[in-house]
Motif scaffolding. Structure first.
Motif, PDB file in Angstrom:
ATOM      1  N   THR A   1      62.856  99.343 106.531  1.00 48.33           N
ATOM      2  CA  THR A   1      62.606  99.444 105.996  1.00 48.33           C
ATOM      3  C   THR A   1      63.163 100.320 105.255  1.00 48.33           C
ATOM      4  O   THR A   1      63.464 101.462 105.433  1.00 48.33           O
ATOM      5  CB  THR A   1      60.690  99.925 106.222  1.00 48.33           C
ATOM      6  N   CYS A   2      62.279 100.157 103.572  1.00 50.45           N
ATOM      7  CA  CYS A   2      63.089 101.739 102.799  1.00 50.45           C
ATOM      8  C   CYS A   2      61.639 102.452 101.547  1.00 50.45           C
ATOM      9  O   CYS A   2      61.475 101.101 101.403  1.00 50.45           O
ATOM     10  CB  CYS A   2      63.985 101.161 101.287  1.00 50.45           C
ATOM     11  N   GLU A   3      61.691 103.623 102.558  1.00 46.54           N
ATOM     12  CA  GLU A   3      60.076 104.499 101.865  1.00 46.54           C
ATOM     13  C   GLU A   3      60.798 104.687  99.843  1.00 46.54           C
ATOM     14  O   GLU A   3      59.292 103.230  99.438  1.00 46.54           O
ATOM     15  CB  GLU A   3      60.126 105.373 101.956  1.00 46.54           C
ATOM     16  N   GLU A   4      61.392 104.173  99.556  1.00 46.72           N
ATOM     17  CA  GLU A   4      62.042 104.075  97.987  1.00 46.72           C
ATOM     18  C   GLU A   4      61.026 103.051  97.805  1.00 46.72           C
ATOM     19  O   GLU A   4      61.249 102.717  96.227  1.00 46.72           O
ATOM     20  CB  GLU A   4      62.806 104.925  97.515  1.00 46.72           C
TER      21      GLU A   4
ATOM     22  N   THR B   1      59.552 100.552  99.251  1.00 43.53           N
ATOM     23  CA  THR B   1      58.297  99.900  98.775  1.00 43.53           C
ATOM     24  C   THR B   1      57.133 100.837  98.121  1.00 43.53           C
ATOM     25  O   THR B   1      56.486 100.391  97.454  1.00 43.53           O
ATOM     26  CB  THR B   1      57.771 100.298 100.607  1.00 43.53           C
ATOM     27  N   ARG B   2      58.191 101.953  98.152  1.00 42.95           N
ATOM     28  CA  ARG B   2      56.618 102.555  96.184  1.00 42.95           C
ATOM     29  C   ARG B   2      57.196 101.820  95.325  1.00 42.95           C
ATOM     30  O   ARG B   2      56.159 101.710  94.823  1.00 42.95           O
ATOM     31  CB  ARG B   2      57.441 104.202  96.296  1.00 42.95           C
TER      32      ARG B   2
ATOM     33  N   HIS C   1      54.697  98.801  95.636  1.00 46.76           N
ATOM     34  CA  HIS C   1      53.590  99.139  94.832  1.00 46.76           C
ATOM     35  C   HIS C   1      53.254 100.068  93.973  1.00 46.76           C
ATOM     36  O   HIS C   1      52.317  99.705  93.153  1.00 46.76           O
ATOM     37  CB  HIS C   1      53.572  99.774  96.082  1.00 46.76           C
TER      38      HIS C   1
ATOM     39  N   ALA D   1      55.574  96.304 104.339  1.00 45.27           N
ATOM     40  CA  ALA D   1      55.432  97.906 104.779  1.00 45.27           C
ATOM     41  C   ALA D   1      54.376  98.344 103.197  1.00 45.27           C
ATOM     42  O   ALA D   1      53.260  98.629 102.983  1.00 45.27           O
ATOM     43  CB  ALA D   1      56.613  98.855 104.834  1.00 45.27           C
ATOM     44  N   GLY D   2      54.581  97.965 102.132  1.00 45.74           N
ATOM     45  CA  GLY D   2      53.454  97.789 101.370  1.00 45.74           C
ATOM     46  C   GLY D   2      52.464  97.604 100.617  1.00 45.74           C
ATOM     47  O   GLY D   2      51.697  97.978  99.445  1.00 45.74           O
TER      48      GLY D   2
ATOM     49  N   ASP E   1      60.430  95.943 102.743  1.00 47.06           N
ATOM     50  CA  ASP E   1      60.008  96.900 102.536  1.00 47.06           C
ATOM     51  C   ASP E   1      58.534  96.410 101.160  1.00 47.06           C
ATOM     52  O   ASP E   1      57.463  97.123 101.064  1.00 47.06           O
ATOM     53  CB  ASP E   1      60.582  96.978 101.372  1.00 47.06           C
TER      54      ASP E   1
END
Length: 341
Positions: free
Chosen positions: A149-152, A154-155, A158, A235-236, A232
């Motif tokens: 997963t990549c937080e960016e 995923t953000r 969302h 996780a969102g 990704d």
């Protein structure tokens, strides 16, 4: 052995096992698959893995070097393994991944009875195989994939639905199996009651155009198609809905649990092996959009319940890890090498 044309849950699990076994460094592996199998691309960088082409059950037997055992991962591979046993005397293992009963016909009886071991990925499949009386059955569940997963990323996903509470679904868009129409009906029931809920569908399949057309007037539904970086997106999500009409196990649920997203799923097939009602998720009857919408509403309105279910779900994942799955299969392989019953 995996002769499937596409790449679905069974092929993902085949790849995951091969990758995990390769990391142990003490096994030589050959994958017999179709020339156009997506498994070739997925596994191209696995150290020491050799590929043999077989587009049908009669092909590829002469290209396989002397093996200690053959492991069949889907129906056509079972018949390939049976033939290979007859040609070269190599013992074989069968893993059954779907919860529809194996047809009781001579070819299947021969193939399953001659297998040195039979494996089921869930209790319902195990019971069905045992009822056939074709030999003992081991239970080895599928594993979570450990999706990156990549937080960016995923953000960004969302933020596409800013201000919305995301209810996700991921799977092949085949309604007779995955029950997407039931989720669409639940979305209609909640459209005015809970307009902040946004239903997001991930995946592709034979029913995609039909499902998109039928839901064209539903503003709370979005179809995002197949995503390589599915982790990704999972996780969102805020919740995950899995309205399958039948399911061998539902390994995607393990990946959802691994990223901490609470689940509502149908009480069918092997799903209860993963989702324990009111402990690691919520279960509803199949084909019941009202029950599904009620469960989603309950989960949406209780942040504490979402946190409780997600935490309990994640705590059980050790027994569904790739390492646990590989250990179980290595134990079977070693028993064959030692010629144990």
């Amino acid at each position: 052995m995996n002769l499937a044309k596409g790449f679905r849950g069974g092929e993902r699990q085949t790849a995951l096992l091969i990758e995990t076994l390769a990391s142990r460094g003490n096994l030589q592996q050959t994958l017999v698959c179709r020339k156009d199998s997506p498994l070739r691309e997925v596994l191209r960088d696995v150290s020491g893995l050799r590929f043999v082409s077989a587009n049908h059950q009669l092909a590829g037997h002469g290209s396989v070097r002397k093996a200690d055992t053959v492991h069949a991962h889907e129906a056509k591979a079972v018949h390939w393994a049976f033939l290979h046993h007859g040609l070269k005397g190599v013992p074989y293992i069968v893993t059954r991944r779907v919860d529809t009963p194996v047809k009781d016909r001579p070819s299947n009886r021969w193939c399953y009875r001659r297998a040195v071991r039979r494996v089921a990925i869930s209790r319902v499949i195990m019971r069905e195989l045992e009822m056939r009386g074709w030999g003992g059955v081991d239970l080895i569940p599928s594993a979570f994939s450990g999706l990156p997963t990549c937080e960016e990323a995923t953000r960004r996903f969302h933020d596409t639905f800013a201000g919305k509470f995301l209810v996700g679904h991921a799977g092949a868009l085949v309604d007779r199996h995955k029950g997407q129409r039931v989720l669409l009906e639940a979305a209609r029931l909640l459209e005015t009651r809970l307009p902040e809920l946004q239903f997001v569908f991930l995946g592709d399949g034979e029913d995609r155009e039909m499902l998109e057309r039928e839901s064209a007037d539903q503003p709370n539904v979005a179809w995002l198609g197949f995503k390589e970086n599915i982790g990704d997106y999972l996780a969102g999500l805020d919740m995950f809905a899995f309205p399958s009409r039948n399911e061998g196990l539902g390994s995607v649920l393990l990946d959802v649990m691994n990223v901490g997203v609470p689940i509502v799923a149908t009480d069918v097939g092997g799903i209860p092996d993963i989702v324990q009602d009111n402990k690691t998720g919520l279960l509803v009857p199949k084909d019941d959009a009202i029950a599904l919408s009620d469960a989603l509403t309950r989960l949406y309105r209780s942040e504490s319940l979402r946190a409780q279910l997600s935490q309990s779900a994640k705590q059980q994942l050790d027994r569904f890890s790739p390492e646990a799955m590989a250990d179980s299969y290595i134990s079977i392989y070693e028993s064959i090498f030692r010629q144990e019953p």
